[in-house]
Design a protein around this motif. Structure first.
Motif, mmCIF file in Angstrom:
data_model
loop_
_atom_site.group_PDB
_atom_site.id
_atom_site.type_symbol
_atom_site.label_atom_id
_atom_site.label_comp_id
_atom_site.label_asym_id
_atom_site.label_seq_id
_atom_site.Cartn_x
_atom_site.Cartn_y
_atom_site.Cartn_z
ATOM 1 N N UNK A 91 41.695 40.792 33.330
ATOM 2 C CA UNK A 91 41.943 39.766 34.334
ATOM 3 C C UNK A 91 41.871 38.404 33.653
ATOM 4 N N UNK A 92 42.351 37.352 34.299
ATOM 5 C CA UNK A 92 42.504 36.068 33.614
ATOM 6 C C UNK A 92 41.185 35.430 33.190
ATOM 7 N N UNK A 93 41.214 34.818 32.014
ATOM 8 C CA UNK A 93 40.118 33.971 31.569
ATOM 9 C C UNK A 93 40.295 32.589 32.187
ATOM 10 N N UNK A 94 39.292 31.739 32.055
ATOM 11 C CA UNK A 94 39.380 30.404 32.626
ATOM 12 C C UNK A 94 40.464 29.587 31.932
ATOM 13 N N UNK A 95 41.050 28.660 32.673
ATOM 14 C CA UNK A 95 41.989 27.696 32.122
ATOM 15 C C UNK A 95 41.160 26.634 31.404
ATOM 16 N N UNK A 96 41.467 26.361 30.123
ATOM 17 C CA UNK A 96 40.555 25.556 29.317
ATOM 18 C C UNK A 96 41.267 24.795 28.207
ATOM 19 N N UNK A 97 40.528 23.840 27.614
ATOM 20 C CA UNK A 97 40.982 23.123 26.427
ATOM 21 C C UNK A 97 39.801 22.987 25.476
ATOM 22 N N UNK A 98 40.110 22.679 24.220
ATOM 23 C CA UNK A 98 39.076 22.450 23.209
ATOM 24 C C UNK A 98 39.256 21.054 22.609
ATOM 25 N N UNK A 123 26.709 21.125 30.708
ATOM 26 C CA UNK A 123 26.896 20.607 29.346
ATOM 27 C C UNK A 123 28.289 20.990 28.848
ATOM 28 N N UNK A 124 28.995 20.032 28.226
ATOM 29 C CA UNK A 124 30.340 20.266 27.707
ATOM 30 C C UNK A 124 30.353 20.676 26.242
ATOM 31 N N UNK A 125 29.456 20.089 25.434
ATOM 32 C CA UNK A 125 29.520 20.250 23.982
ATOM 33 C C UNK A 125 28.288 20.997 23.473
ATOM 34 N N UNK A 126 28.509 22.236 23.027
ATOM 35 C CA UNK A 126 27.409 23.064 22.532
ATOM 36 C C UNK A 126 27.115 22.806 21.061
ATOM 37 N N UNK A 301 34.075 24.242 24.898
ATOM 38 C CA UNK A 301 35.126 24.553 25.869
ATOM 39 C C UNK A 301 35.010 23.586 27.039
ATOM 40 N N UNK A 302 36.124 22.973 27.433
ATOM 41 C CA UNK A 302 36.181 22.204 28.679
ATOM 42 C C UNK A 302 37.139 22.933 29.611
ATOM 43 N N UNK A 303 36.651 23.249 30.799
ATOM 44 C CA UNK A 303 37.413 24.093 31.719
ATOM 45 C C UNK A 303 38.211 23.258 32.714
ATOM 46 N N UNK A 304 39.427 23.778 33.034
ATOM 47 C CA UNK A 304 40.308 23.129 34.004
ATOM 48 C C UNK A 304 40.284 23.834 35.353
ATOM 49 N N UNK A 305 39.861 25.087 35.384
ATOM 50 C CA UNK A 305 39.885 25.850 36.618
ATOM 51 C C UNK A 305 39.882 27.336 36.330
ATOM 52 N N UNK A 306 40.111 28.137 37.379
ATOM 53 C CA UNK A 306 40.068 29.597 37.305
ATOM 54 C C UNK A 306 38.696 30.057 36.839
ATOM 55 N N UNK A 312 34.293 19.365 34.391
ATOM 56 C CA UNK A 312 34.054 17.926 34.254
ATOM 57 C C UNK A 312 35.423 17.249 34.163
ATOM 58 N N UNK A 313 35.956 16.824 35.303
ATOM 59 C CA UNK A 313 37.330 16.330 35.356
ATOM 60 C C UNK A 313 37.538 15.095 34.482
ATOM 61 N N UNK A 314 36.685 14.058 34.535
ATOM 62 C CA UNK A 314 36.932 12.883 33.685
ATOM 63 C C UNK A 314 36.947 13.224 32.187
ATOM 64 N N UNK A 315 35.992 14.043 31.751
ATOM 65 C CA UNK A 315 35.961 14.397 30.326
ATOM 66 C C UNK A 315 37.144 15.282 29.960
ATOM 67 N N UNK A 316 37.506 16.173 30.849
ATOM 68 C CA UNK A 316 38.668 17.029 30.622
ATOM 69 C C UNK A 316 39.923 16.188 30.418
ATOM 70 N N UNK A 317 40.131 15.210 31.285
ATOM 71 C CA UNK A 317 41.334 14.380 31.200
ATOM 72 C C UNK A 317 41.341 13.535 29.934
#
Length: 423
Positions: A91-98, A123-126, A301-306, A312-317
């Motif tokens: 099944x789908x993994x989360x929608x994400x960016x690095x 936390x965004x940055x491990x 990992x910064x997640x967009x959804x799913x 974290x929308x501001x950091x994601x953008x």
């Protein structure tokens, strides 16, 4: 040479059968998502050099240059800079960016200075590293990668004929492309959740209808519920397969804004041997299939959804690169020595494979940097050139670690993947 004993990670999106079948083991009934091969502190592989099993991470820590070689240590410090995985998505993994390396260092330092606990859900940055990655399909493999052209995304959304999507269509058709993608993604992720949930439900119904209509027109066999990879899926055109994928996302994540965000992305279907490289800022998600994945050794990992996890929308953008384009399906380049390399613009790792045949001469593997070798088909026989190095046979699903400086030849009848450092 060291045979590896590896850990399976039981994430909820994992297949209950793909990895057990690959390893020749009985299914447990629980999801088995990833088999990790490497020295990641979360689940390091173990080796036995005669005194009992030890974590590979401990061996490297005790003698970095002896295990990794001076070139790798000079470039990346006293750690194995990559992690190799067998990934099985049901099944789908989360929608994400690095993030890129600079963003990771800046973000990690900021959260450390503010005292955000490493284990905190927000936390965004491990760590302070970037996380480029490459996925190579072993079975038909489905995913999302990078933004569609704005005009193409507008046409796809318009065809759904959902009132809640029409403002996004107008923006995508009227604004400069990168600005339009940014504006629409921002609007989707910050919309009223109740209103967005209704829009997602309507869009999912429309996507199912469009996909089902395409199946009837082509005479394709309808795949199993929730799957776009069953019998007949190959007969659908790319747009119909994409609609089926988005409808499936809504089934898994009802009401999630990430379903609409996913419609802005390229839908990709890899055939065995094809690969995708995912660089910094590229939004992506794996949907279904079995593959060999390699990545820089990071957890950022910064997640967009799913996902039910923090977004974290501001950091994601700030991290997302709003650059539309072709997802760039990779096929390997074959060298004179028969090594089939997936060329990517990162130094932390290099992935290649060998098609071994009984009548062929043994393949001599470059010994300058550490290697992890994974057999994915048939049998691979590794022979050390050292006087007392011996021989190691790998069956499908088995893997080995070769420290820097150890000369090894590979022969046999099967497919051998090779992960190493590109220095």
């Amino acid at each position: 040479m060291d045979r590896l004993t590896n850990t399976v990670r039981p994430y909820a999106w994992g297949s209950t059968t793909a990895i057990p079948e690959f390893l020749g083991a009985a299914p447990t009934g629980e999801p088995q998502a990833e088999l990790w091969m490497g020295a990641h502190p979360g689940a390091p592989s173990h080796v036995d050099r005669g005194s009992g099993a030890q974590p590979l991470s401990a061996l490297i820590e005790a003698d970095p240059e002896g295990e990794l070689g001076p070139d790798a240590v000079a470039a990346f410090g006293p750690r194995l800079p990559f992690l190799l995985k067998l990934l099985a998505a049901a099944s789908p993994l989360s929608l994400q960016v690095h993030p890129d390396l600079g963003q990771a260092r800046e973000g990690f330092a900021d959260e450390e200075s503010r005292g955000v606990p490493l284990e905190a859900g927000h936390r965004n940055y491990k760590d302070s590293q970037h996380k480029p990655e490459l996925i190579c399909a072993l079975t038909p493999f489905e995913g999302l990668c990078g933004f569609r052209a704005a005009a193409e995304a507008a046409d796809l959304l318009a065809a759904l004929d959902v009132d809640g999507l029409k403002p996004y269509v107008d923006v995508l058709r009227a604004s400069p492309e990168s600005d339009a993608l940014r504006e629409v993604l921002t609007a989707v992720l910050t919309a009223d959740r109740e209103e967005m949930s209704r829009t997602v439900a309507e869009a999912a119904r429309a996507a199912k209808h469009l996909s089902a209509g395409a199946r009837r027109e082509t005479g394709a066999t309808v795949p199993a519920e929730g799957s776009t990879t069953g019998a007949g899926a190959y007969e659908l055109d790319a747009e119909a397969r994409a609609y089926a994928a988005y409808a499936s996302l809504a089934d898994h994540y009802p009401g999630d804004p990430g379903v609409i965000a996913a419609m802005l992305l390229n839908h990709v279907r890899l055939q065995p041997g094809e690969a995708l490289y995912l660089g910094a800022g590229v939004p992506h998600a794996y949907l279904e299939g079995l593959g060999v994945e390699i990545m820089a050794n990071s957890d950022n990992v910064l997640r967009c959804g799913l996902t039910p996890k923090h977004v974290d929308v501001p950091e994601l953008l700030r991290i997302v690169r709003f650059e539309p384009g072709d997802p760039g399906v990779l096929r390997p380049d074959t060298g004179a020595d028969g090594e089939q390399r997936y060329e990517v613009p990162t130094r932390e790792f290099r992935l290649s494979r060998y098609a071994l045949a009984p009548a062929a001469a043994p393949r001599r593997l470059d010994d300058r940097t550490p290697q992890i070798l994974l057999c994915t088909h048939g049998r691979a026989v590794l022979r050390s050139a050292e006087a007392d190095g011996g021989e190691l046979t790998l069956e499908r699903g088995q893997s080995a670690y070769v420290k820097a400086g150890e000369q090894v030849e590979a022969s046999g009848d099967g497919t051998l993947f090779r992960a190493t450092v590109a220095v």
